[in-house]
Design a protein around this motif. Structure first.
Motif, PDB file in Angstrom:
ATOM      1  N   GLU A 111      13.983  57.720  44.402  1.00 49.86           N
ATOM      2  CA  GLU A 111      12.649  57.894  44.963  1.00 49.86           C
ATOM      3  C   GLU A 111      12.473  59.345  45.400  1.00 49.86           C
ATOM      4  O   GLU A 111      13.332  59.904  46.094  1.00 49.86           O
ATOM      5  CB  GLU A 111      12.439  56.955  46.152  1.00 49.86           C
ATOM      6  N   VAL A 112      11.365  59.969  44.985  1.00 50.39           N
ATOM      7  CA  VAL A 112      11.108  61.367  45.333  1.00 50.39           C
ATOM      8  C   VAL A 112       9.678  61.512  45.844  1.00 50.39           C
ATOM      9  O   VAL A 112       8.809  60.670  45.565  1.00 50.39           O
ATOM     10  CB  VAL A 112      11.320  62.303  44.121  1.00 50.39           C
ATOM     11  N   GLU A 113       9.432  62.598  46.581  1.00 48.56           N
ATOM     12  CA  GLU A 113       8.097  62.917  47.071  1.00 48.56           C
ATOM     13  C   GLU A 113       7.269  63.538  45.952  1.00 48.56           C
ATOM     14  O   GLU A 113       7.738  63.729  44.837  1.00 48.56           O
ATOM     15  CB  GLU A 113       8.191  63.860  48.274  1.00 48.56           C
ATOM     16  N   SER A 114       6.018  63.881  46.257  1.00 47.31           N
ATOM     17  CA  SER A 114       5.082  64.343  45.229  1.00 47.31           C
ATOM     18  C   SER A 114       5.367  65.757  44.736  1.00 47.31           C
ATOM     19  O   SER A 114       4.916  66.126  43.659  1.00 47.31           O
ATOM     20  CB  SER A 114       3.655  64.277  45.769  1.00 47.31           C
ATOM     21  N   ASN A 115       6.106  66.562  45.493  1.00 47.03           N
ATOM     22  CA  ASN A 115       6.367  67.942  45.089  1.00 47.03           C
ATOM     23  C   ASN A 115       7.448  67.981  44.009  1.00 47.03           C
ATOM     24  O   ASN A 115       8.202  67.032  43.804  1.00 47.03           O
ATOM     25  CB  ASN A 115       6.800  68.783  46.293  1.00 47.03           C
ATOM     26  N   TYR A 165       8.502  66.942  37.983  1.00 44.26           N
ATOM     27  CA  TYR A 165       7.398  67.855  38.251  1.00 44.26           C
ATOM     28  C   TYR A 165       6.461  67.294  39.322  1.00 44.26           C
ATOM     29  O   TYR A 165       6.421  66.083  39.564  1.00 44.26           O
ATOM     30  CB  TYR A 165       6.623  68.136  36.961  1.00 44.26           C
ATOM     31  N   ALA A 166       5.711  68.192  39.942  1.00 40.33           N
ATOM     32  CA  ALA A 166       4.791  67.809  41.007  1.00 40.33           C
ATOM     33  C   ALA A 166       3.788  66.780  40.502  1.00 40.33           C
ATOM     34  O   ALA A 166       3.298  66.872  39.365  1.00 40.33           O
ATOM     35  CB  ALA A 166       4.062  69.036  41.546  1.00 40.33           C
ATOM     36  N   ASN A 167       3.486  65.813  41.330  1.00 42.76           N
ATOM     37  CA  ASN A 167       2.560  64.746  40.973  1.00 42.76           C
ATOM     38  C   ASN A 167       1.154  65.124  41.406  1.00 42.76           C
ATOM     39  O   ASN A 167       0.828  65.122  42.593  1.00 42.76           O
ATOM     40  CB  ASN A 167       2.986  63.438  41.631  1.00 42.76           C
TER      41      ASN A 167
END
Length: 401
Positions: A38-42, A85-87
């Motif tokens: 799980e990763v953040e949007s950046n 990559y950034a979402n």
């Protein structure tokens, strides 16, 4: 001799927008990290740790989660880096990385939260959605990213790009656009230094009429029909020893065909590596375009990327994207792909002299444009966010005598 394989191009448009599964022999691959990441949007690089008893492979079902390696040798504690990559799509998303070894596969799921900017879309005071970036990925993972910055331009009455950035695998070029009365200056900057510039002259409807640089006019001429669609264009030097021209045919509101002609005299290098002043190269190529039922509704004309810049003699990419080459096609389209030579720079290899005969071998790639297919994906507002295009390619051995 023809060999058949597939070309693949995936285009991501950013608007201003499972558990581990295994098959086969379970002894070949051992996953040592979590099966769900799980990763953040950046943008972030994540690691997958595993053991492989033989040669392994890694594939992703998405263009925004990209393994740094696609193949590797057997080993223990192998670390595979995956760039996420950034979402900017406005929604949470999920990708699956598949490791393979022999007949065994293991899936790792990457989930990413949505960005804070409602998908990254930029909305101007008039409520217009603007394209922030376009990322293209081919079948080998090679990426090109085109990013845009905007400002409101009074003479156009809308937001127009003032900066365009090309990022080709870390090789970055910036293009700045300065707007004046009846013209746009296009300034190309490479590694922080101005490389060159030219001026696009516009008519009262903000359509291109001529192109000039410090040495004067490019000899550019253009013709539009009564509907405001481009019919023809030509560019060349005053001596006419080279020029490029294109003619266009329209049908049902869309550009149906372009015919491009390249003429050069005394510019080609012959087999001995010298310029042949008497040599004439006169090539005419015809291109047909496919269209979907989807409207061409973004602020930038995406067909300028999806249709290879309309195979224009001069106005591909930037100017065509910005809508200064007349009325654009009403629907989203794609193709055709260019043919290519392999290797293009070594056409005169394997020469065999036999009396008066020289035999030259070359390898050409022919792309089956008629067999190309495209899949479009859209966000909740009805704007395209991803296009995946596939087409067969044929490799042909050519022997010239």
């Amino acid at each position: 001799m023809k060999r058949f394989f597939f070309a693949f191009l995936s285009t991501i448009i950013f608007m201003t927008g499972c558990d581990s599964l295994g098959t086969g022999d379970s002894d070949l691959l051992t996953l040592k990290s979590e099966s769900i990441i799980e990763v953040e949007s950046n943008e972030k690089v994540v690691n997958i740790l595993f053991d492989a008893a033989g040669t392994w492979s890694a594939e992703s079902d998405s263009d925004w989660a990209v393994p740094e390696q696609r193949y590797g040798d057997a080993g223990d504690d192998i670390t595979l880096e995956v760039t996420v990559y950034a979402n900017e799509t406005g929604s949470a998303r999920e990708a699956v990385i598949t490791l393979g070894c022999g007949d065994q596969t293991v899936d790792i799921t990457v989930t990413q939260t949505a960005g804070e900017n409602s998908g990254g879309e930029v909305i101007d005071p008039q409520g217009e959605y603007l394209v922030l970036s376009i990322r293209e990925t081919d079948q080998d993972g090679y990426q090109m990213t085109f990013s845009y910055e905007y400002d409101f331009i009074e003479s156009f009455g809308k937001y127009m790009p003032v900066k365009e950035t090309f990022d080709m695998e870390g090789d970055v070029t910036d293009v700045e656009y300065q707007y004046g009365s009846g013209y746009i200056d296009r300034i190309v900057i490479y590694e922080g230094v101005e490389d060159y510039r030219y001026r696009l002259l516009l008519d009262e409807e903000n359509r291109i009429t001529d192109i000039k640089d410090e040495e004067g006019s490019y000899g550019y001429t253009v013709e539009y029909n009564s509907d405001g669609q481009i019919l023809s264009e030509k560019s060349g030097n005053l001596d006419e020893d080279y020029y490029y021209s294109s003619k266009y045919e329209w049908q049902n509101g869309n550009l149906a065909k372009s015919v491009r002609r390249d003429f050069q005299q005394g510019h080609d290098i012959n087999a001995d590596g010298y310029i042949d002043e008497n040599d004439i190269r006169d090539v005419t190529e015809e291109y047909d375009y496919k269209y979907t039922e989807y409207p061409n509704n973004t602020n930038l004309d995406l067909n300028a990327r999806l249709c290879n810049g309309y195979n224009s003699a001069l106005m591909s990419d930037g100017p065509a994207l910005f809508g200064i080459t007349g009325k654009r096609s009403e629907n989203l389209g794609y193709g055709p792909f260019y043919g290519m030579s392999e290797p293009w720079h070594d056409i005169f290899r394997d020469r065999v002299t036999d009396g008066q005969t020289d035999r030259v071998m070359n390898y050409d790639i022919e792309i089956g444009n008629d067999e190309a297919e495209a899949v479009f994906e859209f966000n909740d507002e009805g704007y395209p966010v991803k296009v995946t295009i596939t087409a067969p390619k044929y490799k042909t051995e050519i022997i010239r005598t």
